[in-house]
Scaffold this motif. Structure first.
Motif, PDB file in Angstrom:
ATOM      1  N   PRO A 183       3.637  -6.811  15.433  1.00  0.00           N
ATOM      2  CA  PRO A 183       2.201  -6.534  15.587  1.00  0.00           C
ATOM      3  C   PRO A 183       1.495  -6.802  14.257  1.00  0.00           C
ATOM      4  O   PRO A 183       1.985  -6.403  13.210  1.00  0.00           O
ATOM      5  N   GLY A 184       0.381  -7.511  14.287  1.00  0.00           N
ATOM      6  CA  GLY A 184      -0.324  -7.837  13.038  1.00  0.00           C
ATOM      7  C   GLY A 184      -0.096  -9.287  12.670  1.00  0.00           C
ATOM      8  O   GLY A 184      -0.930 -10.146  12.980  1.00  0.00           O
ATOM      9  N   PRO A 185       1.063  -9.605  12.049  1.00  0.00           N
ATOM     10  CA  PRO A 185       1.265 -10.999  11.646  1.00  0.00           C
ATOM     11  C   PRO A 185       1.350 -11.965  12.829  1.00  0.00           C
ATOM     12  O   PRO A 185       1.183 -13.164  12.660  1.00  0.00           O
TER      13      PRO A 185
ATOM     14  N   GLY B 239      -0.505  -5.371   4.230  1.00  0.00           N
ATOM     15  CA  GLY B 239      -0.455  -4.263   5.190  1.00  0.00           C
ATOM     16  C   GLY B 239       0.692  -4.396   6.171  1.00  0.00           C
ATOM     17  O   GLY B 239       1.334  -3.414   6.522  1.00  0.00           O
ATOM     18  N   TYR B 240       0.957  -5.635   6.618  1.00  0.00           N
ATOM     19  CA  TYR B 240       2.047  -5.759   7.580  1.00  0.00           C
ATOM     20  C   TYR B 240       3.025  -6.880   7.248  1.00  0.00           C
ATOM     21  O   TYR B 240       3.761  -7.350   8.104  1.00  0.00           O
ATOM     22  N   GLY B 241       3.018  -7.311   5.999  1.00  0.00           N
ATOM     23  CA  GLY B 241       4.013  -8.300   5.570  1.00  0.00           C
ATOM     24  C   GLY B 241       5.402  -7.702   5.732  1.00  0.00           C
ATOM     25  O   GLY B 241       5.585  -6.495   5.633  1.00  0.00           O
TER      26      GLY B 241
ATOM     27  N   GLY C  32      -1.167 -11.885 -13.456  1.00  0.00           N
ATOM     28  CA  GLY C  32      -0.218 -11.608 -14.531  1.00  0.00           C
ATOM     29  C   GLY C  32       0.470 -10.257 -14.408  1.00  0.00           C
ATOM     30  O   GLY C  32       0.969  -9.711 -15.388  1.00  0.00           O
ATOM     31  N   PHE C  33       0.507  -9.697 -13.184  1.00  0.00           N
ATOM     32  CA  PHE C  33       1.178  -8.401 -12.984  1.00  0.00           C
ATOM     33  C   PHE C  33       2.681  -8.553 -13.201  1.00  0.00           C
ATOM     34  O   PHE C  33       3.239  -9.611 -12.913  1.00  0.00           O
ATOM     35  N   SER C  34       3.334  -7.492 -13.662  1.00  0.00           N
ATOM     36  CA  SER C  34       4.801  -7.476 -13.636  1.00  0.00           C
ATOM     37  C   SER C  34       5.197  -7.262 -12.177  1.00  0.00           C
ATOM     38  O   SER C  34       4.364  -6.829 -11.369  1.00  0.00           O
ATOM     39  N   LEU C  35       6.473  -7.524 -11.823  1.00  0.00           N
ATOM     40  CA  LEU C  35       6.880  -7.329 -10.420  1.00  0.00           C
ATOM     41  C   LEU C  35       6.760  -5.856 -10.024  1.00  0.00           C
ATOM     42  O   LEU C  35       6.454  -5.539  -8.880  1.00  0.00           O
ATOM     43  N   GLY C  36       6.987  -4.944 -10.991  1.00  0.00           N
ATOM     44  CA  GLY C  36       6.824  -3.504 -10.709  1.00  0.00           C
ATOM     45  C   GLY C  36       5.384  -3.184 -10.350  1.00  0.00           C
ATOM     46  O   GLY C  36       5.105  -2.497  -9.360  1.00  0.00           O
ATOM     47  N   GLU C  37       4.432  -3.728 -11.158  1.00  0.00           N
ATOM     48  CA  GLU C  37       2.995  -3.501 -10.883  1.00  0.00           C
ATOM     49  C   GLU C  37       2.604  -4.139  -9.552  1.00  0.00           C
ATOM     50  O   GLU C  37       1.829  -3.581  -8.782  1.00  0.00           O
ATOM     51  N   ALA C  38       3.166  -5.333  -9.297  1.00  0.00           N
ATOM     52  CA  ALA C  38       2.851  -6.044  -8.039  1.00  0.00           C
ATOM     53  C   ALA C  38       3.325  -5.246  -6.837  1.00  0.00           C
ATOM     54  O   ALA C  38       2.665  -5.211  -5.793  1.00  0.00           O
ATOM     55  N   ASP C  39       4.471  -4.575  -6.980  1.00  0.00           N
ATOM     56  CA  ASP C  39       4.980  -3.768  -5.869  1.00  0.00           C
ATOM     57  C   ASP C  39       4.087  -2.547  -5.635  1.00  0.00           C
ATOM     58  O   ASP C  39       3.831  -2.165  -4.493  1.00  0.00           O
ATOM     59  N   MET C  40       3.586  -1.949  -6.706  1.00  0.00           N
ATOM     60  CA  MET C  40       2.657  -0.811  -6.565  1.00  0.00           C
ATOM     61  C   MET C  40       1.374  -1.274  -5.870  1.00  0.00           C
ATOM     62  O   MET C  40       0.809  -0.574  -5.040  1.00  0.00           O
ATOM     63  N   LEU C  41       0.923  -2.486  -6.225  1.00  0.00           N
ATOM     64  CA  LEU C  41      -0.275  -3.055  -5.591  1.00  0.00           C
ATOM     65  C   LEU C  41      -0.032  -3.256  -4.100  1.00  0.00           C
ATOM     66  O   LEU C  41      -0.859  -2.891  -3.256  1.00  0.00           O
ATOM     67  N   ARG C  42       1.144  -3.820  -3.765  1.00  0.00           N
ATOM     68  CA  ARG C  42       1.485  -4.059  -2.351  1.00  0.00           C
ATOM     69  C   ARG C  42       1.502  -2.758  -1.564  1.00  0.00           C
ATOM     70  O   ARG C  42       0.998  -2.671  -0.456  1.00  0.00           O
ATOM     71  N   ARG C  43       2.086  -1.709  -2.191  1.00  0.00           N
ATOM     72  CA  ARG C  43       2.121  -0.401  -1.533  1.00  0.00           C
ATOM     73  C   ARG C  43       0.702   0.134  -1.291  1.00  0.00           C
ATOM     74  O   ARG C  43       0.406   0.662  -0.227  1.00  0.00           O
ATOM     75  N   ALA C  44      -0.156   0.004  -2.327  1.00  0.00           N
ATOM     76  CA  ALA C  44      -1.546   0.494  -2.205  1.00  0.00           C
ATOM     77  C   ALA C  44      -2.266  -0.255  -1.084  1.00  0.00           C
ATOM     78  O   ALA C  44      -2.990   0.331  -0.286  1.00  0.00           O
ATOM     79  N   MET C  45      -2.032  -1.577  -1.004  1.00  0.00           N
ATOM     80  CA  MET C  45      -2.664  -2.377   0.064  1.00  0.00           C
ATOM     81  C   MET C  45      -2.157  -1.926   1.424  1.00  0.00           C
ATOM     82  O   MET C  45      -2.908  -1.820   2.387  1.00  0.00           O
ATOM     83  N   GLY C  46      -0.857  -1.658   1.502  1.00  0.00           N
ATOM     84  CA  GLY C  46      -0.246  -1.243   2.773  1.00  0.00           C
ATOM     85  C   GLY C  46      -0.765   0.099   3.250  1.00  0.00           C
ATOM     86  O   GLY C  46      -0.957   0.319   4.439  1.00  0.00           O
TER      87      GLY C  46
END
Length: 328
Positions: free
Chosen positions: A140-142, A246-248, A192-206
């Motif tokens: 559902p979603g993608p 959100g649904y990746g 230029g995010f680190s992968l750790g920061e990028a993962d926090m961003l992904r979580r916030a988006m989700g």
């Protein structure tokens, strides 16, 4: 009615969530003993567990792994296949991909629904990477982006990247952000995010918490401007990322599932009688599923012989190319 509003209706146990602490759990969380099973569980739900300093893991069993094991046992009875292992089969087998492309994927893990069969016929997957992408998109979603993915495969001129520099990240999925890992790589490349920061961003988006998201957007734009992108362009890319995050799907998860699905498809393509017999053994207690797999075998031209005291095993077997009913 108002007295009942917002009150928990019942307590239930998560089937596969295991909570891990550095010391006894009651030091970290109130616990609860299940009346039926006697199992001890945390009374906190998953969103409270981690901030308390505990780790939560989900462990899931897969029936398909048992199916593969049953099929291997039957195949090893064949002359010349005594050492057969499903995890050693070729990953570029024409016959297996023909089966997927024809949409003949009933009884194949993750690919058996009629909707998925239709998409397989349209997408014509010819490598495991394409199975991984379809597996991740068929949720559902993608789901809405499957036409764009298929269009990109057959008409490369229709592929559009949010920015030309993202081509190496999004090329394998024809410009569609399919995986959580891609969302993280985009944040890394643009802001230029680190992968750790990028993962926090992904979580916030989700989680779609507006105030958190706005703060992250600001951070993203600032990073992108430092990397030479305009603030407006960075804002546009951020907005493109939000629905996907959100649904990746987690790529490693989709890949592991698709490899299991491919091996199941290989068994069906090369050892149909053993494959169907293994399915029947796997569902030996299900009166709903047995007729379905018996019919599927007949559609594939594999007869089923009735129970026979001289020929039957306790589970379903294959004798001279025919399935033989199990005595259990």
């Amino acid at each position: 009615c108002f007295k009942l509003e917002d009150i928990n209706r019942n307590t239930s146990l998560h089937a596969s969530g295991i909570v891990i602490g550095r010391s006894q759990l009651p030091e970290w969380t109130p616990v609860y003993k299940d009346g039926k099973t006697g199992k001890v569980a945390s009374q906190y739900t998953m969103d409270i567990i981690e901030p308390c300093g505990l780790v939560k893991m989900d462990y899931l069993g897969l029936k398909t792994l048992t199916l593969i094991k049953y099929a291997e046992r039957l195949i090893r009875k064949r002359k010349g296949f005594e050492d057969f292992k499903a995890d050693e089969v070729s990953e570029s087998d024409e016959k297996t991909f023909d089966l997927f492309c024809a949409g003949q994927s009933s009884a194949i893990f993750q690919f058996e629904s009629p909707g998925m069969q239709k998409i397989l016929k349209q997408a014509q997957p010819r490598c495991i990477e394409e199975l991984v992408a379809l597996n991740a998109l068929y949720r559902p979603g993608p789901l809405a982006y499957i036409p764009q993915y298929i269009e990109g495969k057959w008409h490369p001129e229709s592929i559009h990247y949010p920015d030309p520099c993202l081509e190496d990240i999004l090329k394998e999925t024809y410009g569609v952000m399919v995986y959580q890992e891609q969302v993280m790589q985009v944040a890394q490349k643009i802001a230029g995010f680190s992968l750790g920061e990028a993962d926090m961003l992904r979580r916030a988006m989700g989680k779609k918490k507006k105030e958190v998201l706005m703060a992250k957007k600001e951070e993203f734009i600032q990073g992108a401007v430092k990397n030479g992108f305009s603030a407006d362009h960075a804002g546009d890319i951020f907005e493109i990322m939000v629905p996907f995050a959100g649904y990746g799907f987690n790529k490693s998860h989709a890949a592991a599932y698709s490899v299991v699905a491919y091996r199941t498809g290989y068994l069906k393509a090369h050892f149909p009688a053993e494959f169907i017999a293994a399915n029947l053994t796997n569902e030996i207690t299900s009166t709903d599923k047995l007729p379905v797999y018996i019919a599927e075998g007949r559609n594939m031209g594999i007869a089923i012989d009735p129970p026979d005291i001289n020929r039957s095993d306790k589970v379903f077997d294959v004798v001279e190319g025919n399935r033989v009913y199990g005595l259990l």
